[in-house]
Scaffold this active site. Structure first.
Site, PDB file in Angstrom:
ATOM      1  CD  GLU A 136      49.158  55.868  38.030  1.00 55.30           C
ATOM      2  OE1 GLU A 136      49.804  55.906  39.079  1.00 55.30           O
ATOM      3  OE2 GLU A 136      49.250  56.725  37.134  1.00 55.30           O
TER       4      GLU A 136
HETATM    5  C1  LIG Z   1      38.587  56.585  36.146  1.00 59.95           C
HETATM    6  C2  LIG Z   1      39.512  55.591  35.535  1.00 59.95           C
HETATM    7  C3  LIG Z   1      40.556  56.008  34.715  1.00 59.95           C
HETATM    8  C4  LIG Z   1      41.393  55.073  34.091  1.00 59.95           C
HETATM    9  N1  LIG Z   1      42.340  55.487  33.208  1.00 59.95           N
HETATM   10  C5  LIG Z   1      43.017  54.560  32.480  1.00 59.95           C
HETATM   11  C6  LIG Z   1      43.883  54.946  31.426  1.00 59.95           C
HETATM   12  O1  LIG Z   1      44.063  56.136  31.168  1.00 59.95           O
HETATM   13  N2  LIG Z   1      44.504  53.986  30.714  1.00 59.95           N
HETATM   14  C7  LIG Z   1      44.330  52.660  30.969  1.00 59.95           C
HETATM   15  O2  LIG Z   1      44.899  51.839  30.297  1.00 59.95           O
HETATM   16  N3  LIG Z   1      43.522  52.252  31.995  1.00 59.95           N
HETATM   17  C8  LIG Z   1      42.861  53.161  32.730  1.00 59.95           C
HETATM   18  N4  LIG Z   1      42.029  52.748  33.744  1.00 59.95           N
HETATM   19  C9  LIG Z   1      41.902  51.345  34.039  1.00 59.95           C
HETATM   20  C10 LIG Z   1      42.440  50.937  35.403  1.00 59.95           C
HETATM   21  O3  LIG Z   1      43.830  50.870  35.370  1.00 59.95           O
HETATM   22  C11 LIG Z   1      41.776  49.608  35.747  1.00 59.95           C
HETATM   23  O4  LIG Z   1      40.458  49.939  36.099  1.00 59.95           O
HETATM   24  C12 LIG Z   1      42.466  48.857  36.828  1.00 59.95           C
HETATM   25  O5  LIG Z   1      43.648  48.309  36.347  1.00 59.95           O
HETATM   26  C13 LIG Z   1      41.608  47.731  37.406  1.00 59.95           C
HETATM   27  O6  LIG Z   1      41.025  46.958  36.401  1.00 59.95           O
HETATM   28  P1  LIG Z   1      39.462  46.619  36.466  1.00 59.95           P
HETATM   29  O7  LIG Z   1      38.729  47.892  36.706  1.00 59.95           O
HETATM   30  O8  LIG Z   1      39.122  45.859  35.263  1.00 59.95           O
HETATM   31  O9  LIG Z   1      39.290  45.740  37.758  1.00 59.95           O
HETATM   32  P2  LIG Z   1      39.595  44.177  37.888  1.00 59.95           P
HETATM   33  O10 LIG Z   1      40.918  43.857  37.337  1.00 59.95           O
HETATM   34  O11 LIG Z   1      38.424  43.432  37.390  1.00 59.95           O
HETATM   35  O12 LIG Z   1      39.703  44.039  39.464  1.00 59.95           O
HETATM   36  C14 LIG Z   1      38.552  43.983  40.325  1.00 59.95           C
HETATM   37  C15 LIG Z   1      39.030  43.795  41.752  1.00 59.95           C
HETATM   38  O13 LIG Z   1      39.790  42.591  41.880  1.00 59.95           O
HETATM   39  C16 LIG Z   1      41.015  42.861  42.515  1.00 59.95           C
HETATM   40  N5  LIG Z   1      42.030  41.926  42.033  1.00 59.95           N
HETATM   41  C17 LIG Z   1      42.307  41.573  40.760  1.00 59.95           C
HETATM   42  N6  LIG Z   1      43.304  40.692  40.722  1.00 59.95           N
HETATM   43  C18 LIG Z   1      43.676  40.473  42.002  1.00 59.95           C
HETATM   44  C19 LIG Z   1      44.654  39.655  42.650  1.00 59.95           C
HETATM   45  N7  LIG Z   1      45.472  38.865  41.968  1.00 59.95           N
HETATM   46  N8  LIG Z   1      44.748  39.702  43.989  1.00 59.95           N
HETATM   47  C20 LIG Z   1      43.924  40.497  44.705  1.00 59.95           C
HETATM   48  N9  LIG Z   1      42.994  41.267  44.154  1.00 59.95           N
HETATM   49  C21 LIG Z   1      42.865  41.260  42.833  1.00 59.95           C
HETATM   50  C22 LIG Z   1      41.331  44.300  42.182  1.00 59.95           C
HETATM   51  O14 LIG Z   1      42.177  44.859  43.152  1.00 59.95           O
HETATM   52  C23 LIG Z   1      39.941  44.923  42.198  1.00 59.95           C
HETATM   53  O15 LIG Z   1      39.634  45.257  43.521  1.00 59.95           O
HETATM   54  C24 LIG Z   1      41.206  53.693  34.368  1.00 59.95           C
HETATM   55  C25 LIG Z   1      40.204  53.274  35.228  1.00 59.95           C
HETATM   56  C26 LIG Z   1      39.356  54.204  35.815  1.00 59.95           C
HETATM   57  C27 LIG Z   1      38.262  53.710  36.712  1.00 59.95           C
END
Ligand SMILES: Cc1cc2nc3c(=O)[nH]c(=O)nc-3n(C[C@H](O)[C@H](O)[C@H](O)COP(=O)(O)OP(=O)(O)OC[C@H]3O[C@@H](n4cnc5c(N)ncnc54)[C@H](O)[C@@H]3O)c2cc1C
Length: 811
Positions: A501
């Site tokens: 989230e």
């Molecule tokens: C256990 C779990 C349950 C989940 N459940 C769902 C679900 O039910 N439905 C669904 O759709 N998704 C779900 N997700 C996905 C979740 O919403 C994403 O993991 C999240 O949005 C982050 O995306 P990412 O993991 O690809 O990280 P990335 O987007 O690759 O980010 C990596 C890092 O970069 C940072 N970052 C990225 N952009 C910026 C910026 N502009 N400025 C500063 N920092 C930045 C982030 O904060 C993070 O620390 C789930 C994830 C997990 C781990």
């Protein structure tokens, strides 16, 4: 009178007028009176007096709207329109989500505390209370977290059944559709309780009660869709999930590439207008068992079958997972907390148009729907889960620190351990305050988008610190996995709440202040709207009105910041007396400084502020700390101001206000325009940095409240699952702690006798035997001490396994 006295009089009058936010007209009259007095009795030559009259005339002219509009504002209006940063549709939609509440007050520099004080205290209805004390308690009793996390990597069938049968998945679904129709507060308290027992269960229950099919249907679904899906979701017949994230697209969710093409296809044997979908999603909670998939995708209509638009943008639809072309069922394995989460793919899946939530008219409005719902939902599920876990960790750690002895002392008596316990207790108090008060505000109709982001970030970050501290205090006991370990799974699973989230780094750097600045600022949004008004003249009139109010507000904040910094905020009006008064006053002070520095940052950096993430993050931190300190003060009031809890209020407020001060300092050190930084420092820290963090002595007072069975300790553990029964280490620890109090005088007798040389044995059981033999303890007393010693070893003990028990066969 000498010139110096007139100067002091003039500065004093200006500061008073600005401090009190006097209207321009009234201020002009007051200054006119001062000028007349000066002209009549003051010294000074003709030229000097003429200059003062000229300056006054300029000020007086500003009162004439048409004159100032044509001579001042029109030019500024042109420059402003050219400078106005462009805003994407998605940014615009994010800004429009939710409403403004206490966050807006903090932005004014002069918070109206009545708004917070008048919010009723958190209250559950009789049914909600019965659910918390009934089915929720019973579900907690059924849970064996070791079985879930280690043996099954899933909840056992009886737990799944109990959850569905008791409508845990339907807390947010109204009664008319067969749900429980609970308030956000009740939703939050149920999740916190479940989280104190099992993160897998609270995460599983949290998802359907958060952003997902039910929530979207309730707000945007057609009546037909609601009637079809909601009763099935409420009864557990349908299990939902919501799929947004994909392999290439995480935080930047609007860049998703999953798509649907409007076309004709066959649906239940008939040719139908519908959408052919292709997607590849990952990380989707409940996907492996979902029967209905809420899908976010981009909708295209190249043949213009539903309208004139080619590219509609992000759209949300409900897809039954039994359709051909859908791949679902495989699992990811979230660290430490193996709730059901997995990928899903769809190839040329055809659905009719009424799969779109809200029907065709909602095509392309998916992102708006998501951010609007997230604006509120973000303050409930993850912050509550974080709170419940942290409450349990604190409750256990307090007891453990009393029971576990080293160097002949309970480890809680060592100041280093105490520091960690005090930090845990203060954090839990702050998290609880934030959660309870914000959820009550939502229950009373607020939709606070920025506080939601604050809660999401800070509650999960504080829970990370609490989990870490709990592990440190427990030493090896926290590290050895097994049924007796009540900490490690929560500790391992911390990054989950941090990531979902809105991952925390992004939330801190981009969302809290990024959205807050434009949303909550009393003038900026309205000024932007005025500048964008297609009727330029009407826009100019509105802009002129706002600009002059904004300027007055800027002067006022500078004056308020300076005066309160010089007086350490001693004289600012707040609606309370007593020991918490000073914290209210300091929030007032920093609120004025925050409003001042926000204007300075926006004015000097403009759109660049968005890219200067670390400046934006620090501004967000200041807003967050002031918000959390206000929540602490309100929570204390809601709890009936128990005097014993004052150390926690003091620790929390001091910590938050000290961090506020330090973030101001960091901001000023890194402010790009050094001249502006120097001026701001004069208005914010004319006496330097005067606020101090909590004292060591305060920390020790908190430790005593936590390592002894006190009402404060119980209030911090309110409504978590702590029944003393086999399998619930939390309750057993508390029981042992209470017995420790009872046997303390007996143990003291044995200890004194050993020091006096009457008892020679080294190990505890032999000492008790010897004490009994020598009449130092009666047989009954000796039995009580023996029983306690066994119990202490039991609750502080760890598990061991036959190697074959640890082998995973993968069968
Ligand atoms: C256990 C779990 C349950 C989940 N459940 C769902 C679900 O039910 N439905 C669904 O759709 N998704 C779900 N997700 C996905 C979740 O919403 C994403 O993991 C999240 O949005 C982050 O995306 P990412 O993991 O690809 O990280 P990335 O987007 O690759 O980010 C990596 C890092 O970069 C940072 N970052 C990225 N952009 C910026 C910026 N502009 N400025 C500063 N920092 C930045 C982030 O904060 C993070 O620390 C789930 C994830 C997990 C781990």
């Amino acid at each position: 009178m000498g010139i110096l006295i007139w100067l002091v009089l003039l500065i004093g009058t200006l500061l008073t007028l600005a401090y009190r936010r006097t209207e321009l007209r009234t201020a002009t009259i007051v200054l006119a009176a001062l000028l007349v007095a000066y002209l009549l009795v003051g010294d000074g030559g003709f030229l000097w007096k003429t200059l003062l009259i000229a300056l006054f005339v300029l000020l007086a002219l500003l009162n004439l709207e048409s004159v100032r509009r044509d001579n001042v504002t029109r030019r500024l209006f042109g420059i402003y329109r050219r400078m106005l940063p462009s805003m994407s549709k998605t940014e615009q939609e994010a800004l429009e989500a939710g409403n403004i509440w206490w966050d807006g007050e903090l932005f004014t520099g002069m918070p109206d505390w009545r708004r917070l004080k008048n919010l009723p205290p958190p209250t559950l209805t009789a049914e909600e209370r019965a659910f918390l004390d009934g089915p929720t308690q019973e579900l907690c009793r059924l849970i064996d977290d070791w079985e879930i996390t280690h043996e099954l990597a899933d909840m056992p069938p009886n737990v799944w059944e109990f959850i569905k049968a008791n409508k845990f998945f339907a807390m947010i679904i109204p009664r008319e559709y067969g749900g429980l129709g609970f308030s956000p507060l009740a939703n939050s308290m149920v999740l916190a309780k479940l989280s104190s027992r099992s993160a897998v269960v609270s995460s599983t229950v949290g998802v359907p009660n958060s952003l997902g099919p039910a929530e979207l249907l309730l707000h945007y679904g057609t009546e037909e869709q609601k009637q079809h899906w909601l009763p099935r979701l409420a009864s557990g017949e349908e299990v939902p999930c919501f799929a947004l994230t994909s392999p290439r697209v995480g935080s930047d969710a609007t860049a998703l590439v999953d798509h649907g093409i409007v076309c004709r296809g066959s649906w239940q044997g008939q040719e139908t207008l519908g959408i052919r979908l292709n997607w590849d999603k990952r990380y989707i909670t409940l996907a492996p068992v979902a029967t209905v998939l809420g899908l976010a995708f981009k909708l295209y209509d190249p043949e213009h079958l539903i309208g004139e638009v080619d590219d509609y943008g992000i759209t949300a639809a409900l897809i039954p997972t039994s359709l051909p072309g859908i791949e679902i069922g495989r699992r990811h394995l979230p660290v430490g907390v193996p709730f059901l989460n997995g990928p899903t793919r769809g190839r040329d899946v055809f659905v009719p148009l009424d799969a779109i939530i809200g029907g065709t008219k909602m095509a392309g409005l998916g992102w708006r729907m998501l951010v609007q719902q997230l604006a509120v939902g973000r303050s409930i599920v993850l912050p509550s889960n974080a709170l419940g876990g942290a409450q349990a960790a604190l409750y256990a750690t307090g007891a453990y620190a009393k029971l576990r002895r080293q160097f002949n002392l309970p480890i809680g008596k060592f100041h280093g351990v105490g520091e960690a316990i005090a930090r845990m207790a203060g954090s839990v108090y702050t998290m609880m305050a934030a959660s309870r008060v914000t959820c009550t505000a939502i229950t009373n109709g607020e939709k606070p988008a920025v506080p939601s982001a604050i809660l999401k970030y800070h509650n999960t970050e504080m829970s990370r610190q609490v989990a870490s501290d709990a592990m440190d205090v427990h030493g090896g006991k926290g590290i050895m996995l097994g049924p007796k370990n009540y900490l490690a799974r929560g500790y391992e699973g911390v990054p989950i709440a941090i990531t979902v989230e809105g991952a925390n780094i992004l939330t801190r750097n981009l969302i809290i202040f990024g959205q807050g600045a434009i949303r909550c600022h009393p003038f900026v949004r309205a000024e932007m709207d005025a500048a964008r008004n297609p009727d330029r003249e009407a826009g100019l009139v509105e802009f002129d009105r706002l600009l002059f109010k904004h300027l007055g507000y800027g002067f006022s904040n500078a004056a308020r910041s300076l005066v309160m910094a010089l007086t350490l905020a001693r004289f600012t009006d707040v609606p309370v007396a007593g020991p918490t008064r000073r914290y209210y006053q300091h929030v007032n002070r920093y609120s004025a400084s925050f409003a001042l520095i926000t204007d300075a940052a926006m004015f000097t950096l403009g759109g660049e502020l968005k890219r200067r993430e670390l400046l934006s993050a620090r501004l967000g931190d200041i807003l967050s700390y002031l918000y959390l300190a206000s929540m602490v003060l309100k929570h204390y009031q809601d709890q009936g101001e128990p005097a014993e809890d004052l150390p926690l209020v003091e620790w929390s407020c001091r910590t938050l206000l000290y961090k506020t001060q330090e973030q101001f300092h960091g901001l000023l050190r890194n402010f790009p325009n050094r001249w502006v930084a120097a001026i701001l420092r004069f208005f914010i820290f004319p006496r330097g940095r005067t606020y101090s963090s909590p004292s060591d002595e305060l920390g020790q007072r908190i430790v005593e409240l936590m390592i002894n069975p006190t009402p404060t300790r119980e209030r911090l553990a309110a409504d978590i699952y702590k029944v003393a029964e086999p399998g619930n280490q939390l309750g057993l620890l508390q029981q042992a702690m209470e017995i420790a109090e009872q046997v303390k005088p007996l143990e003291r007798r044995v200890f004194d006798a050993r020091r006096a040389g009457e008892i020679k044995a080294d190990d505890i059981p032999s000492q008790i035997d010897e004490a009994e033999k020598k009449g130092i303890l009666t047989p009954a007393e000796a039995d009580a001490v023996r029983a306690f010693d066994r119990r202490m070893l039991e609750v502080t003990g760890v598990d061991d396994f036959d190697p074959s028990e640890l082998r995973r066969t993968g069968a």
